[in-house]
Design an enzyme around this catalytic site. Structure first.
Site, mmCIF file in Angstrom:
data_model
loop_
_atom_site.group_PDB
_atom_site.id
_atom_site.type_symbol
_atom_site.label_atom_id
_atom_site.label_comp_id
_atom_site.label_asym_id
_atom_site.label_seq_id
_atom_site.Cartn_x
_atom_site.Cartn_y
_atom_site.Cartn_z
ATOM 1 N N CYS A 1 0.840 -1.211 0.000
ATOM 2 C CA CYS A 1 0.000 0.000 0.000
ATOM 3 C C CYS A 1 0.871 1.255 0.000
ATOM 4 C CB CYS A 1 -0.912 -0.015 1.217
ATOM 5 S SG CYS A 1 -1.924 1.457 1.341
ATOM 6 N N CYS B 1 -0.399 4.088 2.197
ATOM 7 C CA CYS B 1 -0.257 3.845 3.650
ATOM 8 C C CYS B 1 1.196 4.042 4.077
ATOM 9 C CB CYS B 1 -0.637 2.418 4.021
ATOM 10 S SG CYS B 1 -2.133 1.811 3.290
ATOM 11 N N ASP B 2 2.139 3.521 3.293
ATOM 12 C CA ASP B 2 3.530 3.415 3.753
ATOM 13 C C ASP B 2 4.527 4.306 3.016
ATOM 14 O OD1 ASP B 2 2.672 1.463 5.525
ATOM 15 O OD2 ASP B 2 2.964 -0.139 4.076
#
Ligand code: NAP
Length: 303
Positions: free
Chosen positions: A131, A134-135
């Site tokens: 992701c 997300c990261d």
């Protein structure tokens, strides 16, 4: 006794909730996690939803959720562990309780596929991610690779290029399947290198990702690229565990259902990425949700 229990609260499940509620069905949405919205929540920018160009995925997921709440849909955070077909009624079992309903809609979506190469599992969360939104922030000014050639891989590479020092996009073929507009955008970025026709042999590193070993699939040559992050974007797999042995699926595990989203078992419906269909987009998931809710309503009336 419910008319409809919806399992999953991504775009398909939420759209179904809105349509079912407006049709007067007594419904409950069961969601595994409190943050609704499915994969859309992890999408930085959605550029192909009609009338909402460039909308942020998280905002979109939250707006879908707010709409379902506004029409009065009830939500319960609970993991479903089984569904039993009892003919005219169905039992939906969660860890804590069992619900009875006339119809069930599975809108459980899909999960990230894995590369299944050495180092991937071992370094998960230690530089291997599924992701980018997300990261991505963990790789600011660092070098990363994105693996894949679909919409998600292209979107991830564009997203990461904004903050990472360099993005190496590794694709196993010599052309992308992702949208042309994304390809055009990608080719303009100075810090993105594209390695076509390359396969990933292994992800390298002891405690953290240190690089990837690749093979040029045309020449057979092997090389190592040093980097700190690997974003795997090689597609999705249907989340179909609960449906195995219950309804008909194709060889890839997608549930076979027509435009009305009805499976081969009366009263059981599927909507969104889980359904066998030619394109899996937010807009088609939303469309499935509407069709499934209307079909479930007609089924309840006919009982
Ligand atoms: P995808 O379209 O299935 O693409 C997966 C990519 O990964 C393909 O390029 C594939 O290569 C590659 N791949 C698969 N297995 C591999 C392996 N073992 N090793 C190396 N490469 C591998 O998946 P996606 O990009 O995750 O997108 C999933 C669905 O969501 C698609 O239908 C997409 O259009 C949709 N989507 C929609 C939106 C939106 O609505 N805005 C946004 C993002 C995604 P090949 O090309 O060689 O098969």
């Amino acid at each position: 006794m419910y008319d409809l229990i919806i399992i999953g609260s991504g775009p398909a499940g939420l759209s179904a909730a809105v349509y079912a509620k407006r049709a007067g069905l007594n419904l409950l949405v069961l969601e595994k996690s409190p943050m609704s919205g499915g994969q859309v929540l992890n999408t930085y920018e959605v550029d192909n939803y009609l009338g909402m160009p460039g909308v942020n995925g998280f905002d979109m997921g939250m707006a879908f959720r707010a709409h379902a709440e506004k029409v009065g849909a009830s939500f319960l955070e609970a993991e479903v562990i089984g569904v039993e077909d009892c003919g005219k009624t169905k039992k939906v079992m969660t860890r804590k309780e069992t619900f009875e309903t006339k119809t069930v809609l599975f809108a459980t979506g899909a999960e990230h596929a894995h590369l299944n190469v050495p180092g991937e599992e071992e370094l998960g969360g230690m530089g291997v991610s599924y992701c980018a939104t997300c990261d991505g922030a963990f790789f600011r000014k660092k070098e990363v690779a994105v693996i894949g050639g679909g919409d998600v891989a292209l979107e991830d590479a564009i997203y990461l290029a904004r903050t990472s020092k360099k993005v190496t996009l590794v694709h196993r073929r010599d052309s992308f399947r992702g949208a042309h507009t994304l390809q055009e955008e990608l080719l303009k970025l100075p810090n993105v290198e594209i390695l076509y026709s390359h396969g990933v042999n292994r992800i390298l590193g002891e405690d953290m990702v240190e690089g990837i070993e690749l093979t040029d699939l045309k020449t057979g040559e092997t090389k190592t690229v040093s980097l700190q992050g690997v974003f795997v974007a090689v597609g999705i797999r249907p989340t179909n565990e609960l449906l195995k042995g219950l309804v008909d699926m194709d060889e890839s595990g997608y549930v076979i259902a027509g435009e009305d989203c009805a499976t081969n078992v009366p009263g059981i419906y599927v909507a969104g990425d889980l359904r066998k269909k030619p394109i899996r987009q937010i807009i088609t998931a939303v469309s499935d949700g509407a069709n499934a809710a209307v079909a479930a309503g007609a089924y309840c009336s006919a009982q």
